[in-house]
Design a protein around this motif. Structure first.
Motif, mmCIF file in Angstrom:
data_model
loop_
_atom_site.group_PDB
_atom_site.id
_atom_site.type_symbol
_atom_site.label_atom_id
_atom_site.label_comp_id
_atom_site.label_asym_id
_atom_site.label_seq_id
_atom_site.Cartn_x
_atom_site.Cartn_y
_atom_site.Cartn_z
ATOM 1 N N VAL A 100 0.761 -1.165 -0.039
ATOM 2 C CA VAL A 100 0.205 0.382 0.118
ATOM 3 C C VAL A 100 0.932 0.984 -0.026
ATOM 4 C CG1 VAL A 100 -1.768 1.473 1.402
ATOM 5 C CG2 VAL A 100 -1.954 -0.771 0.953
ATOM 6 N N HIS A 101 1.013 2.102 -0.537
ATOM 7 C CA HIS A 101 1.752 2.996 -1.159
ATOM 8 C C HIS A 101 0.939 4.905 -1.182
ATOM 9 C CE1 HIS A 101 4.517 5.468 -4.134
ATOM 10 N NE2 HIS A 101 4.893 5.973 -3.157
ATOM 11 N N VAL A 102 0.985 5.240 0.067
ATOM 12 C CA VAL A 102 0.373 6.463 0.213
ATOM 13 C C VAL A 102 1.330 7.471 -0.668
ATOM 14 C CG1 VAL A 102 -0.405 8.253 1.602
ATOM 15 C CG2 VAL A 102 -0.737 5.861 2.083
ATOM 16 N N HIS A 103 0.893 8.173 -1.579
ATOM 17 C CA HIS A 103 1.758 8.702 -2.533
ATOM 18 C C HIS A 103 1.806 10.573 -1.852
ATOM 19 C CE1 HIS A 103 1.162 6.833 -6.612
ATOM 20 N NE2 HIS A 103 1.388 6.463 -5.512
ATOM 21 N N GLY A 104 2.470 10.817 -1.881
ATOM 22 C CA GLY A 104 2.944 12.486 -1.127
ATOM 23 C C GLY A 104 3.618 12.492 -0.125
ATOM 24 N N VAL A 131 -3.555 6.757 -2.852
ATOM 25 C CA VAL A 131 -3.866 5.774 -1.883
ATOM 26 C C VAL A 131 -3.513 4.531 -2.742
ATOM 27 C CG1 VAL A 131 -3.437 4.582 0.266
ATOM 28 C CG2 VAL A 131 -4.147 6.359 0.324
ATOM 29 N N GLU A 132 -2.352 3.710 -3.324
ATOM 30 C CA GLU A 132 -2.971 2.730 -4.608
ATOM 31 C C GLU A 132 -2.404 1.403 -3.677
ATOM 32 O OE1 GLU A 132 -0.566 3.303 -8.137
ATOM 33 O OE2 GLU A 132 1.605 3.736 -7.581
ATOM 34 N N LEU A 133 -2.143 -0.040 -4.589
ATOM 35 C CA LEU A 133 -1.821 -1.008 -4.248
ATOM 36 C C LEU A 133 -0.760 -1.183 -5.256
ATOM 37 C CD1 LEU A 133 -5.371 -3.259 -3.922
ATOM 38 C CD2 LEU A 133 -3.822 -2.458 -2.089
ATOM 39 N N GLU A 134 0.401 -0.581 -5.013
ATOM 40 C CA GLU A 134 1.811 -0.532 -5.475
ATOM 41 C C GLU A 134 1.929 -1.063 -6.802
ATOM 42 O OE1 GLU A 134 2.824 2.390 -5.483
ATOM 43 O OE2 GLU A 134 5.035 1.929 -6.828
ATOM 44 N N ASP A 135 2.038 -2.470 -6.700
ATOM 45 C CA ASP A 135 2.276 -3.472 -7.635
ATOM 46 C C ASP A 135 0.987 -3.850 -8.344
ATOM 47 O OD1 ASP A 135 4.094 -4.169 -6.216
ATOM 48 O OD2 ASP A 135 3.795 -6.173 -5.671
HETATM 49 CU CU LIG Z 1 2.580 4.083 -5.992
#
Ligand SMILES: [Cu+2]
Length: 147
Positions: A100-104, A131-135
Motif C-alpha cells: 500500500v503506497h501513500v503518495h505525497g 493511495v494505491e496497491l503499488e504492484d
Molecule cells: Cu504508488
C-alpha cells in the motif's frame, strides 16, 4: 388454688416462651451461620462488584472500536479527508498481497490477503494524494489533507 394454677400456667408459659426464644435464637444462629456461609458467596458478588469496575472499564474499550479508523478495501476509492495537523489514520484490508503506497507522503506498507494494516501519521502535507496497491497500480483510496 386457682391463683396458684394461674401462676403455674404463667410460669409454664414464661418457660415455654423462654425455651421458644432460646430455640429460635439457636436456630437463628444456625441460620446465621448458614447465612454467613452464604455471606461468603455474598462476598463473591462483592467481588463481582469489583468485576463491576471491570465492566466499567469494558465500556472504555468499547468506545475504542467506535473511533476505528476508516477501513479501505478494494472495489471503490475510499475518500479520506483530514486537515493539516490531524493524524491521518486509516486501515487497509484487501484480498491480495501487495504494497500500500501513500503518495505525497511516500509511505509504503506490505499487506497480506485478509489481514488488516493500519496507517497512522501526521497530516503535515496538504493536497490530494493517491493511495494505491503499488504492484497493481490500483487506487484504493484518495487522501485529502486540507490546510
Ligand atoms: Cu504508488
Amino acid at each position: 388454688m386457682s391463683r396458684t394454677q394461674r401462676l403455674s400456667f404463667l410460669a409454664i408459659a414464661v418457660v415455654i416462651a423462654i425455651v421458644a426464644v432460646v430455640i429460635l435464637t439457636t436456630g437463628g444462629d444456625d441460620e446465621q451461620e448458614a447465612a454467613s456461609t452464604g455471606a461468603q458467596p455474598t462476598e463473591t458478588p462483592t467481588q463481582t462488584t469489583a468485576p463491576d469496575e471491570t465492566p466499567t472499564e469494558t465500556p472504555e474499550p468499547t468506545p475504542t472500536p467506535k473511533p476505528q479508523p476508516p477501513l479501505v478495501t478494494r472495489g471503490e476509492v475510499t475518500k479520506l479527508r483530514f486537515e493539516k495537523g490531524d493524524t491521518v489514520k486509516f486501515r487497509v484490508r484487501v484480498d491480495v498481497a501487495d504494497h500500500v503506497h501513500v503518495h505525497g507522503y511516500d509511505l509504503m506498507k506490505d499487506v497480506e490477503p485478509g489481514k488488516t494494516i493500519t496507517f497512522s501519521f501526521p497530516a503535515d502535507i496538504t493536497g490530494i494524494f493517491e493511495v494505491e496497491l503499488e504492484d497493481r497500480g490500483e487506487e484504493i483510496a484518495q487522501l485529502r489533507v486540507d490546510p
